[in-house]
Enzyme design. Structure first.
Site: not given
Length: 346
Positions: A110, A141, A194, A258
């Site tokens: 990502k 996820s 995101k 994170r």
């Protein structure tokens, strides 16, 4: 239906790559996991655990692991790349000469390409050529939960319907739902943005600004996703699904995130370097915030939350100053009239 002869090579032995490799191995696919860290690979291959990234979680006996990239992809029917965004281009360049004709490549990475700000599918198409089937795996996820067998839903997007379905079929099972779509741009945009927006929510939580602030930031963050999607050719329904809203909610509220943890530490007054060191793994938002804003500035789209996060991560402003600036913005309509209209520009 599972094709038991289908061999899958997973590249990247971090938490996410290990989780996905274990998932498809448990679904009876011959699976080999490639990574660079000799210690990690040995712990997977011998002790059946990834002691560094997923400690105390047992991996399936059928999962093999290696540091030899050529051996990993030899005879593979398709390859799943799960490396951090900063390693994506290099990994594909190493992979390309090893691939047989017609072998598809999917990725669960990502972000954008660091430096250029390009979407990862653009990088993949350039390196792998115009005929290679490509797909992106994304959605809400956490690797640990997937490895523990907790219920999860993701979405697989690609231009080649057959390959997209093949990837989804390998992952789909009793506790893991894999949907499909063909909006690669929207899927990649949601997965990248995101991470940046989660920093803002983490900052607000660290500053103890309350649940109202959290909900407001998540919703306005989704608005920023939609604003940018409208000018780059993505479909709004993709951002309202697992690739956008789903991943945004998880990353902004889950303590395993994170990026949220980074924002939380900054909101509590910790320095950026100390926060990153304590997390101990790659925090994608540090790089991705620059690339998100590069896209926004290129297309003339205003993204105030993402812009504030970039400034905080560049240490140009304090988290407090960033939040204060957001609250001081002028009053305006919640949505632009053209936001959900096709072929419009902002």
């Amino acid at each position: 239906m599972i094709d038991s002869k289908q061999k899958i090579a997973v590249l990247g032995a971090g938490s996410w790559g290990t989780a996905l490799a274990a998932l498809v191995a448990r679904h009876a696919y011959p699976t080999i996991l490639w990574g660079r860290d000799v210690g990690v690979i040995q712990s997977i291959d011998i002790q059946r655990q990834n002691f560094r990234y997923l400690p105390s979680i047992m991996l399936p006996q059928t999962l093999r692991a290696t540091t030899d990239l050529a051996a990993a992809v030899s005879g593979a029917d398709w390859v799943l790349v799960a490396v951090p965004s900063y390693a994506f281009t290099e990994t594909l360049r190493r992979l390309a000469p090893l691939l047989s004709t017609g072998v598809g490549v999917a990725w669960a990475t990502k972000g954008f390409e660091p430096g250029s700000g390009r979407f990862l599918h653009e990088v993949a198409r350039e390196i792998l050529g115009g005929d290679a089937p490509l797909a992106v795996v994304t959605g809400p996820s956490f690797a640990k939960e997937v490895t523990l067998g907790l219920p999860t839903a993701v979405t697989v997007h690609g231009e080649y319907a057959r390959f997209t379905q093949m990837v989804a079929n390998a992952m789909h099972g009793p506790m893991f739902r894999a949907y499909t779509g063909n909006d690669v741009i929207g899927a990649e945009l949601g997965g990248a943005m995101k991470n940046v927006l989660a920093v803002a929510i983490g900052v607000a939580d660290g500053m103890q600004l309350g649940m109202n602030a959290r909900a407001g930031l998540i919703t306005r963050g989704l608005n920023e996703m939609l604003r940018l999607s409208a000018v780059i050719g993505a479909r709004p329904e993709t951002l309202m699904g697992l690739a956008g809203l789903g991943d945004l909610v998880l990353t902004c509220t889950g303590d395993l995130s994170r990026n949220r943890r980074l924002g939380f530490a900054l909101g509590r007054g910790q320095s950026l370097s100390d926060a990153i060191r304590e997390i101990g793994q790659v925090v994608e938002s540090v790089q991705t915030s620059d690339e998100v804003m590069r896209q926004a500035e290129q297309h003339g789209v205003e993204l105030p939350i993402s812009e504030a996060v970039r400034a905080v991560l560049r240490e140009e402003i304090t988290p407090y100053a960033g939040m204060k600036a957001l609250l001081a913005r002028e009053q305006k309509p919640e949505y632009l009239d053209i936001l959900f209209k096709a072929n419009s520009s902002l």
